[in-house]
Design a protein around this motif. Structure first.
Motif, mmCIF file in Angstrom:
data_model
loop_
_atom_site.group_PDB
_atom_site.id
_atom_site.type_symbol
_atom_site.label_atom_id
_atom_site.label_comp_id
_atom_site.label_asym_id
_atom_site.label_seq_id
_atom_site.Cartn_x
_atom_site.Cartn_y
_atom_site.Cartn_z
ATOM 1 N N GLY A 279 59.791 15.902 29.216
ATOM 2 C CA GLY A 279 59.594 17.466 29.206
ATOM 3 C C GLY A 279 57.974 17.523 30.818
ATOM 4 O O GLY A 279 58.199 18.712 31.061
ATOM 5 N N VAL A 280 57.986 16.636 30.539
ATOM 6 C CA VAL A 280 56.708 16.616 32.009
ATOM 7 C C VAL A 280 57.658 17.100 33.580
ATOM 8 O O VAL A 280 58.369 16.449 33.699
ATOM 9 C CB VAL A 280 56.313 15.129 31.899
ATOM 10 N N PRO A 281 56.833 17.943 33.942
ATOM 11 C CA PRO A 281 57.091 18.215 35.427
ATOM 12 C C PRO A 281 57.834 17.033 36.154
ATOM 13 O O PRO A 281 56.873 16.006 36.538
ATOM 14 C CB PRO A 281 56.973 19.493 35.840
ATOM 15 N N GLU A 282 58.957 17.330 36.629
ATOM 16 C CA GLU A 282 59.005 16.303 38.651
ATOM 17 C C GLU A 282 57.888 16.179 39.249
ATOM 18 O O GLU A 282 57.913 14.598 39.240
ATOM 19 C CB GLU A 282 60.385 16.575 38.366
ATOM 20 N N GLU A 283 57.157 17.047 39.343
ATOM 21 C CA GLU A 283 56.027 16.748 39.773
ATOM 22 C C GLU A 283 55.529 15.714 39.961
ATOM 23 O O GLU A 283 54.860 14.703 40.519
ATOM 24 C CB GLU A 283 55.263 17.931 41.267
ATOM 25 N N ARG A 284 54.650 16.283 38.373
ATOM 26 C CA ARG A 284 53.541 15.403 37.785
ATOM 27 C C ARG A 284 54.532 14.291 37.894
ATOM 28 O O ARG A 284 54.081 13.054 38.092
ATOM 29 C CB ARG A 284 53.201 16.307 36.304
ATOM 30 N N ALA A 285 55.679 13.911 36.436
ATOM 31 C CA ALA A 285 55.512 12.551 36.473
ATOM 32 C C ALA A 285 56.289 11.947 37.542
ATOM 33 O O ALA A 285 56.106 10.396 37.148
ATOM 34 C CB ALA A 285 57.517 13.016 36.393
ATOM 35 N N SER A 286 56.686 12.089 38.361
ATOM 36 C CA SER A 286 56.963 11.400 39.666
ATOM 37 C C SER A 286 55.890 10.649 40.273
ATOM 38 O O SER A 286 55.867 9.253 40.720
ATOM 39 C CB SER A 286 57.870 12.061 40.837
ATOM 40 N N ARG A 287 54.774 11.107 39.579
ATOM 41 C CA ARG A 287 53.040 10.790 40.210
ATOM 42 C C ARG A 287 52.880 9.634 39.150
ATOM 43 O O ARG A 287 51.483 9.325 39.053
ATOM 44 C CB ARG A 287 52.217 11.886 40.537
ATOM 45 N N LEU A 288 53.261 9.220 38.201
ATOM 46 C CA LEU A 288 52.542 8.899 37.175
ATOM 47 C C LEU A 288 52.830 7.078 37.362
ATOM 48 O O LEU A 288 53.594 6.741 38.216
ATOM 49 C CB LEU A 288 53.035 9.148 35.911
ATOM 50 N N HIS A 289 51.762 6.508 36.568
ATOM 51 C CA HIS A 289 51.892 5.187 37.384
ATOM 52 C C HIS A 289 51.242 4.027 35.868
ATOM 53 O O HIS A 289 50.036 4.651 35.643
ATOM 54 C CB HIS A 289 50.820 4.249 38.361
ATOM 55 N N PRO A 290 51.646 3.269 35.415
ATOM 56 C CA PRO A 290 51.322 2.438 34.492
ATOM 57 C C PRO A 290 49.558 2.021 35.042
ATOM 58 O O PRO A 290 48.900 2.265 34.160
ATOM 59 C CB PRO A 290 50.970 0.600 34.780
ATOM 60 N N ARG A 291 49.518 1.942 36.227
ATOM 61 C CA ARG A 291 47.663 2.131 35.819
ATOM 62 C C ARG A 291 46.317 3.130 35.618
ATOM 63 O O ARG A 291 44.856 2.967 35.617
ATOM 64 C CB ARG A 291 47.192 1.378 37.353
ATOM 65 N N LEU A 292 47.898 4.501 35.772
ATOM 66 C CA LEU A 292 46.493 5.018 35.794
ATOM 67 C C LEU A 292 47.013 5.378 34.316
ATOM 68 O O LEU A 292 45.639 5.963 33.732
ATOM 69 C CB LEU A 292 47.780 6.604 36.003
ATOM 70 N N LEU A 293 47.429 5.311 33.495
ATOM 71 C CA LEU A 293 47.223 5.181 32.013
ATOM 72 C C LEU A 293 46.241 4.216 31.259
ATOM 73 O O LEU A 293 45.735 4.344 30.719
ATOM 74 C CB LEU A 293 48.574 4.822 31.384
ATOM 75 N N ARG A 294 46.343 2.844 32.000
ATOM 76 C CA ARG A 294 45.964 1.931 32.477
ATOM 77 C C ARG A 294 43.688 2.585 31.857
ATOM 78 O O ARG A 294 43.036 2.416 31.028
ATOM 79 C CB ARG A 294 45.883 0.837 32.990
ATOM 80 N N ALA A 295 43.270 3.084 32.847
ATOM 81 C CA ALA A 295 41.951 3.615 32.960
ATOM 82 C C ALA A 295 41.885 4.330 32.544
ATOM 83 O O ALA A 295 40.987 4.828 31.883
ATOM 84 C CB ALA A 295 42.184 4.133 34.623
ATOM 85 N N ALA A 296 42.732 5.655 31.822
ATOM 86 C CA ALA A 296 42.760 6.482 31.487
ATOM 87 C C ALA A 296 42.465 5.696 29.837
ATOM 88 O O ALA A 296 41.166 6.446 28.740
ATOM 89 C CB ALA A 296 44.001 7.389 31.283
ATOM 90 N N THR A 297 42.755 5.077 29.513
ATOM 91 C CA THR A 297 43.125 4.655 27.720
ATOM 92 C C THR A 297 41.297 3.525 28.287
ATOM 93 O O THR A 297 41.517 3.772 26.508
ATOM 94 C CB THR A 297 44.057 3.905 27.545
ATOM 95 N N LEU A 298 41.630 2.886 28.686
ATOM 96 C CA LEU A 298 40.204 2.304 28.785
ATOM 97 C C LEU A 298 38.607 3.301 29.024
ATOM 98 O O LEU A 298 38.221 2.751 28.575
ATOM 99 C CB LEU A 298 39.738 1.355 29.908
ATOM 100 N N ARG A 299 39.181 4.489 29.135
ATOM 101 C CA ARG A 299 37.642 4.943 29.512
ATOM 102 C C ARG A 299 37.553 5.694 27.939
ATOM 103 O O ARG A 299 36.661 6.749 27.826
ATOM 104 C CB ARG A 299 37.594 6.023 30.821
ATOM 105 N N ARG A 300 38.896 5.900 27.993
ATOM 106 C CA ARG A 300 38.565 6.664 26.760
ATOM 107 C C ARG A 300 38.338 5.601 25.023
ATOM 108 O O ARG A 300 37.250 6.528 24.542
ATOM 109 C CB ARG A 300 39.851 6.972 25.669
#
Length: 307
Positions: A279-300
């Motif tokens: 259910g993530v909106p298409e515009e947002r979902a299409s810009r997701l990238h594995p490195r984005l989650l990697r950076a966010a998780t490492l910072r967290r």
């Protein structure tokens, strides 16, 4: 002039690839639809060269013909749905929209297009072919979109992570266990794609808690050429158990549908598919990238995102 061994240099049109001679009229000896050849030949030079290289990379003429049909169909849909978007600037969101159109019988006209909805298994094969193409383009540096997480795209919010986990459940229910497990592990650990690709049953273990019980952990390589143990996220536990039963102890747990190893393009497509399914909106979902989650998780977790 010295002869070159590069087959791409000698190919000026898709119809010159072995097994792809265009059929212009009945009985002319053509092997594929001339209209499909024309669609691909009309691509921009980089797109045409990348498609040619991808088709030459497939040894079987029969597979070449099947993949040409899929790619031509996708290009027709892309031109109708998003005029002006280059083939090599497509994201996973566009691939999913194409598949939805195929399931709904809404593909634009072309050879072999009946206007009827395509079967789930047929659409799954088309998705796999497109993922194989974009994986090839990614490995050869041909994608026009950045291979890094897009600038200005913020980390996932708590609500978006919840939707992503819902999407993981949707992928699992659809029988896409490897993709669901990959996204669940990515979201929970921020692991790099290489670490996920090398995951085997031997990397899963149970740690005793001193009270007669224990918790499941997964051992993954970190960005510092070291290893770290992470709790196995709940959405991934049953999936990993199933994958362990289907693989040998030293065999990678995460594999593509065709049996090949997973890579950045595959994980990226799985991430976008899970986001859209959740259910993530298409515009947002299409810009997701594995490195984005990697950076966010490492910072967290307090680690250095630049590692």
């Amino acid at each position: 002039m010295r002869a070159t061994s590069d087959p791409l240099v000698r190919v000026t049109g898709i119809g010159q690839v072995a097994g792809l001679r265009p059929r212009r009229r009945p009985g002319d000896g053509g092997e594929v639809s001339g209209a499909d050849v024309d669609v691909v030949d009309a691509l921009d030079p980089l797109g045409r060269r990348t498609v040619t290289g991808w088709l030459l990379d497939i040894p079987s003429p029969t597979m070449r013909r099947g993949r040409l049909r899929v790619l031509a169909s996708f290009v027709r849909w892309l031109r109708a749905a998003e005029p002006g978007r280059a083939l090599l600037a497509v994201t996973g969101a566009q691939v999913e929209r194409y598949c939805a159109a195929a399931l709904g019988g809404e593909l634009p006209g072309g050879p072999g297009v009946s206007g009827k909805p395509l079967a789930n298994v047929t659409v799954a094969r088309r998705r796999a072919a497109l993922e194989a193409f974009y994986g090839y383009a990614w490995r050869h540096g041909a994608l026009l979109a950045s291979c890094d997480a897009p600038e200005g795209v913020g980390a996932l919010t708590r609500d978006e992570r919840r939707l992503l986990r819902r999407g993981v459940a949707c992928l699992a229910a659809d029988g896409r266990a490897a993709e669901a497990a990959a996204v669940a592990l990515l979201e929970a650990t921020g692991a790099c794609v290489d670490a996920l690709a090398g995951l085997t049953a031997r990397d899963l273990c149970t740690v005793a808690d001193g009270a007669g019980g224990g918790s499941a952990v997964v051992v993954l390589q970190t960005g510092r050429d070291d290893i770290a143990a992470f709790p196995v996220p709940a959405p991934a536990r049953a999936l990993l158990r199933t994958l362990c039963q289907e693989r040998d102890a030293d065999e990678p747990l995460l594999r593509r549908d065709d049996g090949g190893p997973v890579d950045l393009a595959w994980v990226g497509a799985a991430l976008i598919r899970a986001a859209l399914s959740g259910g993530v909106p298409e515009e947002r979902a299409s810009r997701l990238h594995p490195r984005l989650l990697r950076a966010a998780t490492l910072r967290r977790s307090g680690d250095d995102p630049g590692s």
